[in-house]
Structures are given as structure tokens and as C-alpha cells.
Design a protein around this motif. Structure first.
Motif, PDB file in Angstrom:
ATOM      1  N   GLN A 212     -36.526  32.880 -14.303  1.00 26.71           N
ATOM      2  CA  GLN A 212     -36.585  34.123 -13.508  1.00 26.71           C
ATOM      3  C   GLN A 212     -35.322  34.296 -12.658  1.00 26.71           C
ATOM      4  OE1 GLN A 212     -39.741  34.426 -10.543  1.00 26.71           O
ATOM      5  NE2 GLN A 212     -41.191  34.143 -12.212  1.00 26.71           N
ATOM      6  N   LEU A 213     -34.777  33.166 -12.173  1.00 29.03           N
ATOM      7  CA  LEU A 213     -33.646  33.218 -11.243  1.00 29.03           C
ATOM      8  C   LEU A 213     -32.300  33.205 -11.961  1.00 29.03           C
ATOM      9  CD1 LEU A 213     -34.977  30.776  -8.481  1.00 29.03           C
ATOM     10  CD2 LEU A 213     -34.822  33.268  -8.343  1.00 29.03           C
ATOM     11  N   GLY A 214     -32.299  33.270 -13.286  1.00 32.59           N
ATOM     12  CA  GLY A 214     -31.032  33.437 -13.995  1.00 32.59           C
ATOM     13  C   GLY A 214     -30.567  32.277 -14.836  1.00 32.59           C
ATOM     14  N   ALA A 215     -31.377  31.202 -14.970  1.00 34.88           N
ATOM     15  CA  ALA A 215     -30.992  30.119 -15.881  1.00 34.88           C
ATOM     16  C   ALA A 215     -31.038  30.639 -17.315  1.00 34.88           C
ATOM     17  CB  ALA A 215     -31.936  28.933 -15.714  1.00 34.88           C
ATOM     18  N   HIS A 216     -30.060  30.208 -18.133  1.00 31.89           N
ATOM     19  CA  HIS A 216     -30.052  30.616 -19.540  1.00 31.89           C
ATOM     20  C   HIS A 216     -31.187  29.952 -20.295  1.00 31.89           C
ATOM     21  CE1 HIS A 216     -25.969  31.872 -18.556  1.00 31.89           C
ATOM     22  NE2 HIS A 216     -26.073  32.686 -19.579  1.00 31.89           N
TER      23      HIS A 216
END
Ligand SMILES: [Zn+2]
Ligand SMILES: [Zn+2]
Length: 337
Positions: A212-216
């Protein structure tokens, strides 16, 4: 005033913090008294309260823990000119440093051997009122609420310090181990560099938060279940905030020859093969300029602290939840709530 006071360390299940009435502190030269609005709950607080933190910590008992503090200036000590009554400020773990040693003048004040640590050598923010060194406090931008700003004061600056040592740039691969109070901010900062961010955690909830926070991608460590495992040598760097001794070996496994492991928690490193010229570097906190940079990122909307808020009087229960892995992001204590 009321404070959560530690008289004697012990298991958190025995509720070693006493929520009790104590004398309100009076600011000395260069200090201010602040009305505490919010204080984050750090894993290092738990260690100190249970009696297994750094030698000589706390410096004295009783002590009031807490070092991720937002407060409003209520009184000025003699000689304070950079703050005014009513200013909303933040206090980070470094309460003060000597200002004269090679570390202080060399741009690494966090390494100062004469540093004072908030809530460890000085009373901290698990209280309605605390003292801060005026030169080490930072003004908090209006657009950040008390409880979203508090976690920036330790996890934010800690994650930022780690990022500076990871040497990331667009196209690089980085594994972030641990998606807790610090890790969830570290992975957002890593994403800003343009690097490909891979979160590693045993917890399905933490892995979902990371994505959700932008990890691939999100992964489990070797031997873990319910997810993919990172390939050996597939990462340029690894940043470790997972509180497990097995993590260093796993981080060394996933980085390429010549890669770096940035260690944000003290752990045993074990036998290290020199053949691949890998680097392990420790990181702790950061400078006042780093703190200002972190606040700028949050104001720009690039950094979001995930937090759960609780009344200060429930500090023992909140620390127990932290110990049992029942919190997401950061727990924040609010006096008078
Ligand atoms: Zn902390
Ligand atoms: Zn110094």
C-alpha cells in the motif's frame, strides 16, 4: 502533573510503569518546558523498561521514558531566544550534544559521546510536561497533526539516516527488512529515490501495508511461509529494522557482491565471508538538519506515518501490544486523552 514513571525495570506484563502524579519540571538555562501533546512508543522504550537496553541506561531511576515528542512551549528558561511560549515543537531522541567534539563539528552530532538522550538520560515525553533543550527542538509545521508528526521524531529520522547510507538511486534494488514503526517509513523514503523497493516480513498484514505504501514487491525471509523469497544476490542494498538475529544473515544472502547492509537495530553479525566484499554499516538517528529534511518530506505529502493513538495512562498496555506484535505502524500516547 501526571507521568508514566519507571521506578524499577521489569517485564511489561507486570506493568512496571506507574501512572502517577509528580512535580512539574522547571526549565533551566537554554531549556523550555513543553505541554506534551503526543509521544510515540519506541521498541527501545520497551527494552529500557524491561531492563535489557544499553549498559548504563537509564542513567538514573526513576525516569520518564519517551523520545518522540510533540509539545507546545509553556515556559522559557533563562537565555532562550529561538522559541516563544505557544510554539509547537518536536523533541527527538537526541536531547542535546556537546557541540564541540569532532562528531558534533564534523556533521555527525548523533555520534557525540556526551549526547543526552531523551527519556534515557533525561526525563522524556510519557508525561503531561517535559523539558527540552531549546537549540535541539524543531518547530512543527502547521499542516502536520500532533499524532502524525510524533513518529517522525524517531522512526522518521532513523529511517532517513539509514537511507543516506544505503546509496540508492533510480534502478537499484533494495530490500527493507521489517515493516514496523521505522521500516514502514524507510520503504517510503527508499521509493522516493527511484529504487525498486522490496519489503521483507513474516507478517501478511505488514506485507500488505508495505505494498500500500509503495513497495514494488513483498517477500518472506528464507524458510518463511505464505510468500515468495528474494533470490540470492538480487539486491544492491538491504536495510534492516527487523528485530531478529537471523535477519543479518538473510540480508547478506540477498545482496550482490559489493552490496551493503544498513543495520538499524543492534544484532549479532556472525561469521562474514570476505570474498564478496560486502559492507555492513550501522546507523543511528541523524542530525538536526536530517530532522528538518524529514519534516519537509512529510509536509510535501511524500511520507505518511501510520499510527494508532492511545491515552498516556494506558502506556503499559500499549507496550505489551508492541511486544506481542499487535500494533500496525507506530503507537502514539496522548496525555489527557
Ligand atoms: Zn525511538
Ligand atoms: Zn559532541
Amino acid at each position: 502533573m501526571y507521568a508514566a514513571l519507571l521506578r524499577a525495570p521489569g517485564p511489561i506484563e507486570n506493568h512496571p510503569l506507574e501512572y502517577s502524579e509528580v512535580a512539574e519540571p522547571v526549565p533551566g538555562p537554554g531549556e523550555v518546558a513543553i505541554s506534551v501533546l503526543a509521544c510515540g512508543v519506541c521498541r527501545s522504550n520497551l527494552h529500557m523498561i524491561e531492563g535489557d537496553w544499553l549498559p548504563g541506561t537509564p542513567a538514573a531511576l526513576p525516569i520518564i521514558p519517551g523520545h518522540e515528542v510533540i509539545g507546545r512551549v509553556k515556559a522559557l528558561g533563562p537565555g532562550v531566544s529561538n522559541l516563544a511560549v505557544g510554539d509547537r515543537i518536536g523533541v527527538q531522541p537526541i536531547w542535546s550534544t556537546c557541540g564541540r567534539c569532532e562528531h558534533c563539528v564534523g556533521g555527525h552530532e548523533q555520534r557525540c559521546r556526551r549526547r543526552q538522550i531523551t527519556g534515557e538520560t533525561r526525563d522524556g515525553g510519557y508525561a503531561e510536561v517535559m523539558l527540552a533543550k531549546a537549540n535541539f527542538a524543531c518547530k512543527i509545521p502547521d499542516s502536520l497533526s500532533d499524532t502524525e508528526a510524533a513518529p517522525l521524531l524517531c522512526p522518521g529520522i532513523t529511517a532517513y539516516g539509514a537511507l543516506k547510507k544505503a546509496r540508492l538511486r533510480p534502478g537499484r534494488n533494495v530490500a527493507v527488512f521489517g515493516v514496523g514503526g521505522v521500516g514502514h517509513l524507510a520503504l517510503q523514503m527508499a521509493a522516493i529515490t527511484g529504487a525498486r523497493v522490496n519489503a521483507v516480513s513474516r507478517s501478511p498484514k505488514a506485507r500488505a501495508l508495505a505494498e500500500q505504501l509503495g513497495a514494488h514487491g513483498s517477500y518472506v525471509p528464507s524458510g518463511g511461509e505464505g510468500g515468495l523469497v528474494l533470490r540470492e544476490g538480487s539486491q544492491d542494498a538491504a536495510i534492516v529494522f527487523a528485530p531478529s538475529d537471523k535477519t543479518v544473515a538473510e540480508a547478506l544472502r540477498v545482496i550482490r557482491p559489493g552490496g551493503r547492509v544498513v543495520l538499524g537495530v543492534s544484532q549479532s553479525v556472525g561469521v562474514m565471508d570476505i570474498g564478496d566484499e560486502k559492507t555492513i554499516v550501522g546507523t543511528v538517528l541523524g542530525t538536526r538538519q536530517d530532522m528538518a529534511d524529514v519534516l519537509d518530506l512529510a509536509v510535501d505529502g511524500k511520507l505518511h506515518a501510520v499510527h494508532e493513538d492511545f491515552p498516556l495512562s494506558e502506556a503499559n498496555l500499549v507496550l505489551q501490544k508492541l511486544k506481542n506484535g499487535q500494533l500496525q505502524g507506530r503507537a502514539v500516547l496522548v496525555p489527557g486523552a
